[in-house]
Design an enzyme around this catalytic site. Structure first.
Site, PDB file in Angstrom:
ATOM      1  CG  LEU A  33     -17.881  -2.548   6.003  1.00  0.00           C
ATOM      2  CD1 LEU A  33     -18.400  -2.237   5.146  1.00  0.00           C
ATOM      3  CD2 LEU A  33     -19.114  -2.780   7.019  1.00  0.00           C
ATOM      4  CG  HIS A  87     -17.996  -5.987   9.165  1.00  0.00           C
ATOM      5  ND1 HIS A  87     -17.192  -5.083   8.722  1.00  0.00           N
ATOM      6  CD2 HIS A  87     -18.698  -5.072  10.224  1.00  0.00           C
ATOM      7  CE1 HIS A  87     -16.926  -4.531   9.690  1.00  0.00           C
ATOM      8  NE2 HIS A  87     -18.354  -4.554  10.765  1.00  0.00           N
TER       9      HIS A  87
END
Ligand code: PAF
Length: 281
Positions: free
Chosen positions: A33, A37
């Site tokens: 991530l 994100h």
């Protein structure tokens, strides 16, 4: 935050979340991530929604010579970020849970998934549509959030959600960029320091082509210049630099409607994609 790996546990946890009547938002990811994100997670949290994030590196959307094995996996760090962001559930199934022995179904979206990345990566969007349909059935969200960086993916998902009458609002979020303009991507982690500098040629070439087209210069000349710029910075092969209708993703030779300029090319062993809106005067 609960981390769940099997379907009965996920279903029970979703049923428990539903009891307070608040909507559920799903952010599907393949992990590793980054701020892009986390912007999707922030959007998911709006309006008091419960947030479910999935992390699943989906083998069905990688071609035989692509980076499935090398794809960055760092679930423990991802889980810390999600916990700090107030995510309720992390859905992290194994490949066997997602695709048990005997699995034989593919969701295939014709038309919009055939050009661009669909042509460059045969089978990619079948893999995406199949896993996202499964994630929707597993989590049963009211809302799902995707980034516009994968613009064609977002269009494919909107298409099958409409075609299959799925009762899910699809929200597309603008691409998050580093300060210098490079689109955030988990695959940027593959770039060497020199490649990271050269990678900037992609957003810059698209930006310059956009300005030329919006000034009324011919589309084909602007596209050719963008391709030459990329080649000059060491990109290759260049899969496409194409101006498309923003809704249908049909290539267009003239800027006569809201359009999207999309590019995909390899830099060393890393395949980068990017896209921007281009609007007629
Ligand atoms: O965009 C991604 O990360 C993936 O394609 C998705 C939507 C999670 C499906 O595997």
């Amino acid at each position: 935050m609960q981390t769940l790996r099997d379907l009965p546990a996920l279903r029970a946890a979703i049923d428990a979340l539903r009891r307070d009547g608040k909507p559920i938002a799903l952010v599907p990811t393949m992990g590793a991530l980054h701020d892009g994100h986390m912007a999707l997670v922030d959007e998911a949290k709006r309006h008091g929604r419960h947030v479910v994030v999935s992390i699943f590196v989906n083998p069905r959307q990688f071609g035989p010579n692509e980076d499935l094995d090398a794809y960055p996996r760092r679930e423990a760090k991802d889980a810390q970020l999600l916990q700090a962001a107030g995510v309720a559930l992390l859905w992290a199934p194994s490949v066997d849970v997602m695709y048990p022995a005997g699995f034989a179904t593919t969701i295939s979206v014709s038309g919009i998934s055939e050009g661009l990345d669909g042509a460059a990566r045969p089978g990619h969007f079948d893999g995406v549509a199949t896993v996202v349909t499964k994630l929707f059935n597993q989590v049963r969200p009211d809302v799902a959030i995707f980034g516009e960086k994968d613009y064609q993916q977002l269009a494919v998902i909107r298409r099958f959600v409409a075609d299959l009458d799925l009762p899910i609002d699809i929200i597309g979020m603008p691409t998050q960029r580093a300060e210098d303009g490079l689109a955030l991507s988990s695959r940027n982690a593959y770039l060497s320091a020199d490649e990271r500098k050269a990678a900037l040629a992609l957003p810059r070439a698209l930006g310059e082509a956009k300005r030329q087209m919006e000034r009324g210069e011919p589309v084909d000349a602007a596209l050719a210049q963008a391709v030459a710029t990329l080649a000059g910075h060491g990109f290759g092969p260049i899969d496409y630099v194409t101006l498309c209708d923003a809704a249908t993703l049909e290539p267009i030779p003239v800027l006569d409607r809201p359009a999207r300029l999309l590019g995909a090319a390899k830099l060393g062993t890393t395949r980068l994609i990017d896209n921007i809106a281009v609007d007629p005067a």
